[in-house]
Design a protein around this motif. Sequence first.
Motif, PDB file in Angstrom:
ATOM      1  N   ALA A 299       0.608  -0.994   0.475  1.00 51.36           N
ATOM      2  CA  ALA A 299       0.086  -0.092  -0.394  1.00 51.36           C
ATOM      3  C   ALA A 299       0.817   1.386  -0.026  1.00 51.36           C
ATOM      4  CB  ALA A 299      -1.260   0.113   1.357  1.00 51.36           C
ATOM      5  N   LEU A 300       1.577   1.048  -0.520  1.00 47.63           N
ATOM      6  CA  LEU A 300       2.721   2.325  -0.570  1.00 47.63           C
ATOM      7  C   LEU A 300       2.364   3.268  -2.327  1.00 47.63           C
ATOM      8  CD1 LEU A 300       6.139   0.596  -0.361  1.00 47.63           C
ATOM      9  CD2 LEU A 300       5.466   1.789   1.288  1.00 47.63           C
ATOM     10  N   PHE A 301       2.711   4.338  -1.986  1.00 53.57           N
ATOM     11  CA  PHE A 301       2.883   5.243  -3.493  1.00 53.57           C
ATOM     12  C   PHE A 301       3.744   4.589  -4.696  1.00 53.57           C
ATOM     13  CE2 PHE A 301       0.860   8.163  -0.506  1.00 53.57           C
ATOM     14  CZ  PHE A 301      -0.508   7.816  -0.296  1.00 53.57           C
ATOM     15  N   PRO A 302       4.082   4.504  -5.682  1.00 52.16           N
ATOM     16  CA  PRO A 302       4.564   3.868  -6.825  1.00 52.16           C
ATOM     17  C   PRO A 302       5.746   4.538  -6.919  1.00 52.16           C
ATOM     18  CG  PRO A 302       2.647   2.955  -7.570  1.00 52.16           C
ATOM     19  CD  PRO A 302       2.443   3.553  -6.178  1.00 52.16           C
ATOM     20  N   TRP A 303       4.929   5.638  -7.292  1.00 50.00           N
ATOM     21  CA  TRP A 303       5.695   6.760  -8.194  1.00 50.00           C
ATOM     22  C   TRP A 303       6.728   8.271  -7.370  1.00 50.00           C
ATOM     23  CZ3 TRP A 303       0.248   5.961  -7.269  1.00 50.00           C
ATOM     24  CH2 TRP A 303      -0.044   7.383  -6.645  1.00 50.00           C
ATOM     25  N   ARG A 304       6.254   7.705  -6.557  1.00 50.44           N
ATOM     26  CA  ARG A 304       6.518   8.659  -4.958  1.00 50.44           C
ATOM     27  C   ARG A 304       8.518   7.951  -4.715  1.00 50.44           C
ATOM     28  NH1 ARG A 304       3.706  11.186  -0.081  1.00 50.44           N
ATOM     29  NH2 ARG A 304       2.749  13.119  -1.807  1.00 50.44           N
ATOM     30  N   SER A 305       9.040   8.897  -4.073  1.00 55.25           N
ATOM     31  CA  SER A 305      10.714   8.430  -3.548  1.00 55.25           C
ATOM     32  C   SER A 305      10.409   7.570  -2.082  1.00 55.25           C
ATOM     33  CB  SER A 305      10.933   9.342  -3.249  1.00 55.25           C
ATOM     34  OG  SER A 305      10.805  10.256  -2.688  1.00 55.25           O
ATOM     35  N   VAL A 306      10.833   7.105  -1.681  1.00 57.88           N
ATOM     36  CA  VAL A 306      10.927   6.656  -0.175  1.00 57.88           C
ATOM     37  C   VAL A 306      10.887   6.878   0.256  1.00 57.88           C
ATOM     38  CG1 VAL A 306      12.451   5.324   1.461  1.00 57.88           C
ATOM     39  CG2 VAL A 306      12.405   4.665  -1.287  1.00 57.88           C
ATOM     40  N   ARG A 307      11.159   8.524   0.293  1.00 57.53           N
ATOM     41  CA  ARG A 307      10.628  10.209   1.630  1.00 57.53           C
ATOM     42  C   ARG A 307      10.188  10.057   1.615  1.00 57.53           C
ATOM     43  NH1 ARG A 307      15.306  13.297   3.144  1.00 57.53           N
ATOM     44  NH2 ARG A 307      16.906  13.490   1.743  1.00 57.53           N
ATOM     45  N   LYS A 308       9.736  10.633   0.409  1.00 58.95           N
ATOM     46  CA  LYS A 308       8.630  10.423   0.291  1.00 58.95           C
ATOM     47  C   LYS A 308       7.494   9.819   0.414  1.00 58.95           C
ATOM     48  CE  LYS A 308       8.562  15.253  -1.654  1.00 58.95           C
ATOM     49  NZ  LYS A 308       7.696  15.953  -0.780  1.00 58.95           N
ATOM     50  N   ASN A 309       7.278   8.722   0.936  1.00 61.74           N
ATOM     51  CA  ASN A 309       6.095   8.166   0.786  1.00 61.74           C
ATOM     52  C   ASN A 309       6.308   7.879   2.694  1.00 61.74           C
ATOM     53  OD1 ASN A 309       4.532   5.580  -0.657  1.00 61.74           O
ATOM     54  ND2 ASN A 309       7.172   6.041  -1.833  1.00 61.74           N
TER      55      ASN A 309
ATOM     56  N   LYS B   2      20.513   4.484   1.217  1.00 59.95           N
ATOM     57  CA  LYS B   2      21.287   4.757   0.132  1.00 59.95           C
ATOM     58  C   LYS B   2      20.323   4.544  -0.595  1.00 59.95           C
ATOM     59  CE  LYS B   2      25.556   2.436   0.291  1.00 59.95           C
ATOM     60  NZ  LYS B   2      25.543   1.570   1.669  1.00 59.95           N
ATOM     61  N   PHE B   3      18.801   4.045  -0.283  1.00 58.76           N
ATOM     62  CA  PHE B   3      17.459   4.027  -1.579  1.00 58.76           C
ATOM     63  C   PHE B   3      16.407   5.570  -1.484  1.00 58.76           C
ATOM     64  CE2 PHE B   3      19.638  -0.297  -1.554  1.00 58.76           C
ATOM     65  CZ  PHE B   3      19.831   0.197  -2.894  1.00 58.76           C
ATOM     66  N   ILE B   4      17.264   6.528  -0.358  1.00 53.75           N
ATOM     67  CA  ILE B   4      16.290   7.081   0.004  1.00 53.75           C
ATOM     68  C   ILE B   4      15.418   8.167  -0.799  1.00 53.75           C
ATOM     69  CG2 ILE B   4      17.806   9.347   0.055  1.00 53.75           C
ATOM     70  CD1 ILE B   4      15.872   9.765   3.360  1.00 53.75           C
ATOM     71  N   ASP B   5      17.012   8.281  -2.230  1.00 53.35           N
ATOM     72  CA  ASP B   5      15.674   9.188  -3.263  1.00 53.35           C
ATOM     73  C   ASP B   5      14.566   8.515  -4.794  1.00 53.35           C
ATOM     74  OD1 ASP B   5      16.050  11.865  -2.124  1.00 53.35           O
ATOM     75  OD2 ASP B   5      18.438  11.327  -3.010  1.00 53.35           O
ATOM     76  N   SER B   6      15.328   7.338  -4.632  1.00 52.35           N
ATOM     77  CA  SER B   6      14.588   6.405  -5.554  1.00 52.35           C
ATOM     78  C   SER B   6      13.387   5.611  -5.427  1.00 52.35           C
ATOM     79  CB  SER B   6      14.823   4.620  -4.985  1.00 52.35           C
ATOM     80  OG  SER B   6      16.226   4.231  -5.178  1.00 52.35           O
TER      81      SER B   6
ATOM     82  N   LEU C 101      12.535  -0.594  -6.193  1.00 53.10           N
ATOM     83  CA  LEU C 101      12.705  -1.433  -5.140  1.00 53.10           C
ATOM     84  C   LEU C 101      12.035  -2.931  -5.181  1.00 53.10           C
ATOM     85  CD1 LEU C 101      12.196   1.338  -2.606  1.00 53.10           C
ATOM     86  CD2 LEU C 101      14.168   0.396  -3.958  1.00 53.10           C
ATOM     87  N   SER C 102      12.317  -4.100  -4.421  1.00 58.19           N
ATOM     88  CA  SER C 102      12.811  -4.676  -4.278  1.00 58.19           C
ATOM     89  C   SER C 102      11.284  -5.357  -3.653  1.00 58.19           C
ATOM     90  CB  SER C 102      13.565  -5.670  -4.147  1.00 58.19           C
ATOM     91  OG  SER C 102      14.105  -5.792  -2.746  1.00 58.19           O
ATOM     92  N   GLY C 103      10.256  -6.679  -3.741  1.00 54.23           N
ATOM     93  CA  GLY C 103       9.611  -6.753  -2.573  1.00 54.23           C
ATOM     94  C   GLY C 103       9.986  -6.189  -0.890  1.00 54.23           C
ATOM     95  N   GLY C 104      11.512  -7.697  -0.922  1.00 59.63           N
ATOM     96  CA  GLY C 104      11.617  -6.963   0.870  1.00 59.63           C
ATOM     97  C   GLY C 104      12.004  -5.614   0.631  1.00 59.63           C
ATOM     98  N   MET C 105      12.420  -4.772  -0.461  1.00 60.86           N
ATOM     99  CA  MET C 105      12.832  -2.995   0.198  1.00 60.86           C
ATOM    100  C   MET C 105      11.909  -2.411   0.144  1.00 60.86           C
ATOM    101  SD  MET C 105      15.858  -3.163  -2.366  1.00 60.86           S
ATOM    102  CE  MET C 105      15.963  -1.686  -2.377  1.00 60.86           C
ATOM    103  N   LYS C 106       9.766  -2.997  -0.195  1.00 68.12           N
ATOM    104  CA  LYS C 106       9.150  -2.385  -0.315  1.00 68.12           C
ATOM    105  C   LYS C 106       8.511  -2.409   1.299  1.00 68.12           C
ATOM    106  CE  LYS C 106       8.041  -1.937  -5.412  1.00 68.12           C
ATOM    107  NZ  LYS C 106       7.596  -3.866  -5.957  1.00 68.12           N
ATOM    108  N   GLN C 107       8.848  -3.545   1.155  1.00 61.70           N
ATOM    109  CA  GLN C 107       7.951  -4.248   2.966  1.00 61.70           C
ATOM    110  C   GLN C 107       8.880  -3.118   3.612  1.00 61.70           C
ATOM    111  OE1 GLN C 107       5.165  -4.369   4.275  1.00 61.70           O
ATOM    112  NE2 GLN C 107       5.039  -5.820   2.505  1.00 61.70           N
ATOM    113  N   ARG C 108       9.937  -3.080   3.566  1.00 61.51           N
ATOM    114  CA  ARG C 108      10.941  -2.279   4.786  1.00 61.51           C
ATOM    115  C   ARG C 108      10.437  -0.570   4.739  1.00 61.51           C
ATOM    116  NH1 ARG C 108      16.972  -3.320   4.383  1.00 61.51           N
ATOM    117  NH2 ARG C 108      16.268  -4.465   2.389  1.00 61.51           N
ATOM    118  N   VAL C 109      10.234  -0.574   2.996  1.00 64.99           N
ATOM    119  CA  VAL C 109       9.744   0.803   3.637  1.00 64.99           C
ATOM    120  C   VAL C 109       7.816   0.934   4.019  1.00 64.99           C
ATOM    121  CG1 VAL C 109       8.868   3.227   1.962  1.00 64.99           C
ATOM    122  CG2 VAL C 109      10.753   1.526   0.827  1.00 64.99           C
ATOM    123  N   GLY C 110       7.486   0.127   4.248  1.00 68.08           N
ATOM    124  CA  GLY C 110       5.940  -0.401   4.471  1.00 68.08           C
ATOM    125  C   GLY C 110       6.028   0.116   6.175  1.00 68.08           C
ATOM    126  N   ILE C 111       7.006  -0.693   7.419  1.00 76.55           N
ATOM    127  CA  ILE C 111       7.565  -0.718   8.034  1.00 76.55           C
ATOM    128  C   ILE C 111       7.791   0.877   8.619  1.00 76.55           C
ATOM    129  CG2 ILE C 111       9.351  -1.278   9.898  1.00 76.55           C
ATOM    130  CD1 ILE C 111       9.079  -4.336   8.059  1.00 76.55           C
TER     131      ILE C 111
END
Length: 255
Positions: A88-98, A128-132, A137-147
């Motif tokens: 449930a993230l915004f895929p087009w936004r950066s990690v930081r913005k999410n 290292k991926f804050i502006d990606s 991102l991979s599934g595991g990385m996306k889940q870390r953004v969610g956390i």
Amino acid sequence: MTETQISIRNLKKVYKRDKKETIALEDFSLDIERGELITIVGPSGCGKTTILRLIAGLITPTSGEVLISGRPCSLPGADRGMVFQDFALFPWRSVRKNVEYGLEVAGVPKAERRERAEKYIKLVGLDKFIDSRVYELSGGMKQRVGIARALVNNPDVILMDEPFGALDAQTRNIMQVQLLKILEKTDQTIIFVTHSVDEAIFLSDRIVLLTKRPARIKEIVDIPWPRPRDRADLEFTALRKRILKELEDENVMEG
Ligand SMILES: Nc1ncnc2c1ncn2[C@@H]1O[C@H](COP(=O)(O)OP(=O)(O)OP(=O)(O)O)[C@@H](O)[C@H]1O
Ligand SMILES: [Mg+2]
């Protein structure tokens, strides 16, 4: 000294759609201590997500109540954060913005938002991926953004609905270890729904085993073993076997 943080009293939820009634949950009572990691395990469709949504205040119970630190929680609040299976993230936004999103909605000033988001992005190892952008991102990385997005509001309680269900087995194991590492640095209470008995034993202070729908508590399993736990350990495998057998009695297989 232990402190009861969440008190769930005789919770019942009946969904009504058209003329059909579905009893999703009945006679559900549980006290959860601050800092506990509780997993909820039960057959498919038995009412696990319903329990999380009730605690989150996203839906109202038919009867019964959920108290957090003694207060009823009938509406969503910043004291509870939720992590979803499908990110449930915004895929087009950066990690930081999410990660900043909830703070933005809450009107937190920009400088503070940035600082808090950076702290939690670092905590989940994504600096290292804050502006990606999230879609990269991979599934595991996306889940870390969610956390990180759940943690950044500094909630007392984090509700996780099969957060690692969409990950491959290896990434899932890595995420479990990372979650425990993150939790070492916080005192948050976690309620974690999973289909995996292995994951439940690896993570939990207590496992709440549910019956098939309407969900009732079948058994509460205490796991006092120190972490990290060894999945190959005899005690671990014996407990896994016993719980799987109990779930089979409720007509399910481990997902
Ligand atoms: N909004 C709704 N309206 C009507 N029925 C619903 C609604 N949400 C859930 N249900 C029903 O309530 C029951 C419990 O659903 P819930 O999603 O809580 O189960 P679950 O244990 O999370 O399932 P799964 O293991 O598949 O994630 C199911 O029978 C489901 O179809
Ligand atoms: Mg569910």
